[in-house]
Design a protein around this motif. Structure first.
Motif, PDB file in Angstrom:
ATOM      1  N   HIS A 401      33.616  42.098  46.372  1.00 35.19           N
ATOM      2  CA  HIS A 401      34.543  40.040  46.453  1.00 35.19           C
ATOM      3  C   HIS A 401      33.463  39.618  45.839  1.00 35.19           C
ATOM      4  O   HIS A 401      34.136  38.495  44.831  1.00 35.19           O
ATOM      5  CB  HIS A 401      34.128  39.700  47.688  1.00 35.19           C
ATOM      6  CG  HIS A 401      34.993  38.364  48.227  1.00 35.19           C
ATOM      7  ND1 HIS A 401      36.325  38.391  48.146  1.00 35.19           N
ATOM      8  CD2 HIS A 401      34.684  37.104  47.909  1.00 35.19           C
ATOM      9  CE1 HIS A 401      37.093  36.902  48.775  1.00 35.19           C
ATOM     10  NE2 HIS A 401      36.006  36.442  48.021  1.00 35.19           N
ATOM     11  N   SER A 404      33.264  39.557  42.046  1.00 36.71           N
ATOM     12  CA  SER A 404      35.245  39.612  41.243  1.00 36.71           C
ATOM     13  C   SER A 404      35.203  38.836  40.235  1.00 36.71           C
ATOM     14  O   SER A 404      35.006  37.869  40.523  1.00 36.71           O
ATOM     15  CB  SER A 404      35.832  39.283  42.563  1.00 36.71           C
ATOM     16  OG  SER A 404      37.379  39.961  42.290  1.00 36.71           O
ATOM     17  N   LEU A 411      40.547  40.719  48.636  1.00 36.10           N
ATOM     18  CA  LEU A 411      40.417  38.973  49.141  1.00 36.10           C
ATOM     19  C   LEU A 411      41.098  39.352  50.455  1.00 36.10           C
ATOM     20  O   LEU A 411      41.225  37.953  50.703  1.00 36.10           O
ATOM     21  CB  LEU A 411      41.057  37.316  47.653  1.00 36.10           C
ATOM     22  CG  LEU A 411      40.185  38.159  47.004  1.00 36.10           C
ATOM     23  CD1 LEU A 411      40.906  36.613  45.859  1.00 36.10           C
ATOM     24  CD2 LEU A 411      39.105  37.752  47.126  1.00 36.10           C
TER      25      LEU A 411
END
Ligand SMILES: [Zn+2]
Length: 427
Positions: A401, A404, A411
């Motif tokens: 994450h 990303s 998410l």
């Protein structure tokens, strides 16, 4: 998108920085600035500016030099800065809970095991996880301010919007528990939640050595624990489906007979390799003592270990595991056919105990029965990450994450709160 999905898991870089970070991450030997410009299409000046900022923030580090082919002066190599940031990974399983502290490259700094979910109420487990995470941070001296968040890998299914565990079939006390919110409130960290099998697949992507699944952009991770699930990686990305609940292959029918499944039918692949069913079959054959009615997962796990020991010989115990392996192999071949993957990786809490019997059978089935075999082989591999693969994958959820570059389905799995990190007890 981030506002709508309400995540507060931090991204640690803007888009171009994340492009550079991901390029460096995928090059364990390091990359020079010139190579980064070639790989990313960014100008030399942009790469110079971005890498300076990333160096200042201790997200990358200069380590070593490489002399370019031909001639020229040695170029400084850039790698991820392992101790620039950290992530906590929590694997919740009916037989054990593992909490691991990962550095920025996904290496385990320290890990600890605590109460299994099946033996505790959700509040007790949340308290145990919080204590374990604080203990890891204190004992390693890691700056809690550098911990990006906490990832959880657990049996699904989940509601991705709320982080609520819905009806995990093997954890009856955990029906409709708001696990993400509970853990966020207790630890203060942003929390991301995903299924154990998906997290395990992500761990292979991040941490698998060369020659392992990480070498394949398209693979399936078949996760064997108290149940069976699949983590799907296509084009180097974890495939979540519309609600991050993809990969539920347990009811794929692979045999006309076989143990009865929770769905009411016989022959489901999940039931065919479930330790509880294999233990029952061995007990019926007089190979093991019968488990008590309503025996817990830990008791079943002990009996399963005994069964696996018996199966090192060539007797009836081995035939029980071989039949189970054959059914799993049929399921693996069907999933391979569906997704046209290059490899199937097997792992999870029971894998190390069964791999000697299972791996040759699944390997042979995938080589000889997949429809794509005239085009490419489908390789069967054991996970290189051992029993901690779920916890490592949970930490990698946080790292993935943070790095990303896209509005990822990942998410959806993170917490909606806005509370600050709670200062840990020490460190
Ligand atoms: Zn079923």
């Amino acid at each position: 998108m981030e506002g709508r999905t309400g995540t507060n898991l931090p991204r640690i870089a803007d888009f171009n920085q994340a492009v550079i970070l991901n390029a460096v991450r995928h090059a364990p030997d390091g990359l020079s600035r010139v190579e980064l410009a070639e790989l990313t299409g960014l100008s030399a000046q942009s790469v110079s500016n971005i890498t300076r900022r990333l160096l200042d923030r201790e997200l990358i580090t200069e380590a070593g030099t490489r002399v370019p082919a031909g001639r020229g002066k040695p170029r400084t190599l850039l790698r991820l800065h392992p101790t620039g940031h950290f992530a906590i990974g929590v694997h919740i399983d009916p037989t054990v809970t593992t909490v691991a502290l990962l550095d920025l490259v996904g290496d385990v700094v320290a890990s600890v095991r605590t109460l299994p979910a099946s033996a505790t109420s959700p509040p007790q487990l949340v308290a145990a996880i919080t204590e374990a995470a604080d203990g890891l941070i204190a004992s390693t001296g890691v700056d809690a301010g550098r911990v990006l968040g906490l990832g959880i890998a657990a049996p699904g299914p989940f509601d991705p919007g709320t982080g609520v565990v819905l009806e995990p079939p093997l954890l009856p006390e955990w029906t409709r528990v708001g696990l993400r919110e509970l853990l966020h409130d207790a630890t203060g960290y942003p929390v991301v939640l995903h299924k154990d099998a998906a997290a395990a697949a992500l761990a292979e992507l991040w941490r698998g050595p060369r020659g392992s699944a990480a070498a394949f952009a398209d693979f399936v991770f078949l996760y064997l624990g108290t149940g069976l699930g699949a983590g799907l990686v296509i084009g180097g990305e974890l495939l979540g489906g519309s609600t991050n609940n993809a990969g539920e292959i347990g009811h794929l029918m692979v045999a006309a007979d076989g143990p009865r499944c929770s769905c009411g039918r016989r022959g489901c692949v999940g039931a065919a390799c479930m330790p509880r069913n294999l233990v029952a079959e061995a007990a019926d054959a007089g190979l093991l003592p019968s488990p008590a009615p309503g025996a817990g997962d830990r008791e079943i796990d002990k009996l399963f270990t005994a069964l696996c020991r018996l199966a090192t010989g060539a007797g009836a115990a081995r035939r029980i595991l071989e039949e189970s392996a054959l059914r799993l192999a049929r399921g693996a071949a069907t999933v391979s056919n569906l997704l046209d993957v290059r490899a199937v990786v097997f792992g999870g809490p029971i894998w190390d105990r069964i791999s000697a019997v299972f791996l040759p059978i699944v390997r042979d089935t995938l080589l000889t029965t997949t429809e794509a075999r005239y085009v490419h082989r489908v390789t069967a591999l054991g996970s290189s990450l051992g029993a901690d693969v779920g916890a490592i994958g949970a930490g990698c959820l946080v790292l993935e994450h943070a790095f990303s570059t896209r509005p990822s389905t990942l998410l959806l799995g993170s917490h909606t709160g806005t509370a600050e990190h709670r200062a840990p007890t020490a460190g």
